[in-house]
Write an enzyme that holds these catalytic residues in place. Structure first.
Site, PDB file in Angstrom:
ATOM      1  N   LEU A 136      -2.689 -13.905  -8.576  1.00  0.00           N
ATOM      2  CA  LEU A 136      -4.002 -13.375  -8.238  1.00  0.00           C
ATOM      3  C   LEU A 136      -4.376 -12.156  -9.075  1.00  0.00           C
ATOM      4  O   LEU A 136      -5.478 -12.067  -9.609  1.00  0.00           O
ATOM      5  CB  LEU A 136      -4.037 -13.012  -6.750  1.00  0.00           C
ATOM      6  CG  LEU A 136      -5.319 -12.360  -6.208  1.00  0.00           C
ATOM      7  CD1 LEU A 136      -6.509 -13.300  -6.363  1.00  0.00           C
ATOM      8  CD2 LEU A 136      -5.137 -11.970  -4.743  1.00  0.00           C
ATOM      9  N   PRO A 139      -5.425  -7.626 -14.926  1.00  0.00           N
ATOM     10  CA  PRO A 139      -5.215  -6.296 -15.511  1.00  0.00           C
ATOM     11  C   PRO A 139      -6.423  -5.378 -15.454  1.00  0.00           C
ATOM     12  O   PRO A 139      -6.265  -4.159 -15.450  1.00  0.00           O
ATOM     13  CB  PRO A 139      -4.830  -6.606 -16.966  1.00  0.00           C
ATOM     14  CG  PRO A 139      -5.355  -7.974 -17.229  1.00  0.00           C
ATOM     15  CD  PRO A 139      -5.272  -8.702 -15.930  1.00  0.00           C
ATOM     16  N   GLN A 348      19.711  12.666  -0.753  1.00  0.00           N
ATOM     17  CA  GLN A 348      20.049  14.089  -0.651  1.00  0.00           C
ATOM     18  C   GLN A 348      21.399  14.293   0.039  1.00  0.00           C
ATOM     19  O   GLN A 348      22.169  15.190  -0.334  1.00  0.00           O
ATOM     20  CB  GLN A 348      18.951  14.823   0.125  1.00  0.00           C
ATOM     21  CG  GLN A 348      19.058  16.337   0.075  1.00  0.00           C
ATOM     22  CD  GLN A 348      18.762  16.902  -1.311  1.00  0.00           C
ATOM     23  OE1 GLN A 348      18.224  16.198  -2.165  1.00  0.00           O
ATOM     24  NE2 GLN A 348      19.108  18.147  -1.535  1.00  0.00           N
ATOM     25  N   GLU A 375       1.932  -6.066  -2.005  1.00  0.00           N
ATOM     26  CA  GLU A 375       0.923  -6.481  -1.018  1.00  0.00           C
ATOM     27  C   GLU A 375      -0.076  -5.362  -0.695  1.00  0.00           C
ATOM     28  O   GLU A 375      -0.580  -5.259   0.413  1.00  0.00           O
ATOM     29  CB  GLU A 375       1.579  -6.983   0.273  1.00  0.00           C
ATOM     30  CG  GLU A 375       2.481  -8.184   0.091  1.00  0.00           C
ATOM     31  CD  GLU A 375       1.783  -9.413  -0.462  1.00  0.00           C
ATOM     32  OE1 GLU A 375       0.690  -9.288  -1.022  1.00  0.00           O
ATOM     33  OE2 GLU A 375       2.348 -10.510  -0.362  1.00  0.00           O
ATOM     34  N   GLY A 376      -0.364  -4.546  -1.681  1.00  0.00           N
ATOM     35  CA  GLY A 376      -1.407  -3.535  -1.526  1.00  0.00           C
ATOM     36  C   GLY A 376      -0.856  -2.143  -1.337  1.00  0.00           C
ATOM     37  O   GLY A 376       0.099  -1.923  -0.587  1.00  0.00           O
TER      38      GLY A 376
END
Length: 401
Positions: A136, A139, A348, A375-376
């Site tokens: 999907l 660029p 850490q 996924e966003g």
């Protein structure tokens, strides 16, 4: 052992009972902690996922766990599947990626496939016999209705032109499940979903797999110049493309990625606790130092809170609740932020040694960063949540008027 042997499944369409599920969960856990860890070392050393690993995942049935039995899957409920994703995500990120993607792509294809397409594409994908790459992202555009890759029809074929990038498994796949638009169209109504053969004429593949983390998973940049795609390879109708891309796929996939964050955080915490117990300074294990103990306590609480939200979102989606999409974004947003905090504290706890590749936490820390955009991004999740929140407020106001 196969999934069926692990779970005692009979291959029919009955639900997976709790006892069978517990056996399956135990078998997956045993594999992840044993062979999975050995494969992780191979992937890190070579930068590639061996074909023999994919074969092992397929033969064990790990690639069809989430699919219904009529497609050849194990028929797990979505919440059961999330329990297994939690375990798989403690493994190497590329193993998690394979299992996550293959167990999810069928959701996008199956509701819109003809029976011929189902037997040709969906069932072989669930079986792991073919790899279908979800294609999907572009660029120069966002991920959605502004896609600009185009097709024009010429008899029984579409001629495809355009570019895609960041395509997971786009190099080593059999088909691209690709989304484009009819030439000259605007908005979602002109979009189409096509299964494009990997070796189609006019298709150029650039391997862009040299990433910070998730080593071994291939990614591609794709270019198409009048690439012919049979009309018979179109899922659904012209105009259904965006619905196929986002409809039944994105919400459960976001929940799955959120659970991936939980599993990876659990692995980071496991490593931190083990290191804190064995590392001695001034005659005492560093776990006895309040500063370290508090980090571990905060991590434990953070992980449990995120896991509860992810499972709530999974149950709501499973029940078809109207707020499932917003909850999936809440779960992903919350789990990603949790993973960032947990892995930072876990590193850490290891002190300077955690920065060295000799320690497993170094790989976990690198792999965790990829979840921030899978996924966003967080910004996309906030947009989805805010829209749902404001739409519901407007609906309530209108109902009360």
């Amino acid at each position: 052992m196969t999934v069926g042997q692990l779970a005692g499944l009979d291959g029919r369409g009955t639900a997976v009972d709790p006892g069978s599920y517990e056996r399956l969960l135990a078998g997956v856990t045993e594999w992840v902690e044993g062979p999975g860890e050995k494969w992780a070392g191979v992937i890190e050393a070579t930068g590639a996922v061996p074909a023999t690993l994919r074969t092992e995942l397929r033969e064990r049935g790990f690639l069809g766990l989430a699919a219904p039995r009529e497609l050849g899957g194990a028929g797990l409920s979505f919440t059961q599947w999330m329990g297994l994703m939690e375990v798989f995500s403690r493994s190497h990120a590329s193993i998690r990626m394979i299992v996550h993607v293959v167990n999810g792509t069928w959701r996008s294809m199956n509701p819109h496939a003809t029976e011929e397409q189902r037997q040709r594409f969906v069932v072989p994908s669930v079986a792991g016999d073919i790899t279908v790459a979800f294609t999907l992202t572009e660029p120069d555009n966002g991920t959605g209705a502004d896609i600009t890759s185009t097709v024009r029809r010429d008899g029984d074929v579409y001629l495809l032109n355009g570019h895609k990038h960041l395509i997971t498994f786009g190099v080593d796949c059999d088909y691209w499940l690709l989304f484009a638009r009819l030439e000259g169209s605007l908005g979602k109504d002109g979009t189409v979903a096509l299964l494009v053969g990997r070796d189609s004429p006019g298709a150029t593949v650039e391997d862009t797999s040299n990433t910070m983390g998730v080593r071994g998973t291939d990614h591609a940049r794709l270019s198409f110049h009048d690439t012919p795609v049979p009309v018979a390879n179109r899922l659904g109708q012209e105009g259904d493309g965006l619905a196929i891309a986002l409809g039944g796929f994105l919400t459960p996939s976001r929940i799955s990625v959120a659970m991936s964050c939980v599993g990876l955080a659990e692995r980071a915490q496991e490593l931190a606790v083990a290191y804190a117990r064995r590392r001695v300074t001034f005659g005492k294990p560093v776990a006895s130092r309040q500063a370290i103990a508090f980090m571990l306590a905060e991590n434990a609480a953070d992980i449990q809170a995120a896991r509860a939200l992810v499972m709530h979102a999974a149950a709501q989606w499973e029940d078809g609740a109207g707020d499932a999409a917003a909850l999936s974004s809440m779960a992903k947003l919350t789990a990603v932020d949790m993973l960032t905090r947990v892995t930072d504290k876990a590193l850490q706890v290891h002190g300077g040694l955690g920065y060295w590749k000799s320690e497993p936490i170094e790989r976990v820390y690198r792999d965790a960063r990829a979840q921030r955009f899978e996924e966003g991004t967080n910004e996309i999740q906030k947009t989805v949540i805010a829209k749902d929140l404001l739409d519901r407020a407007a609906a309530q106001e209108e109902a009360g008027a």
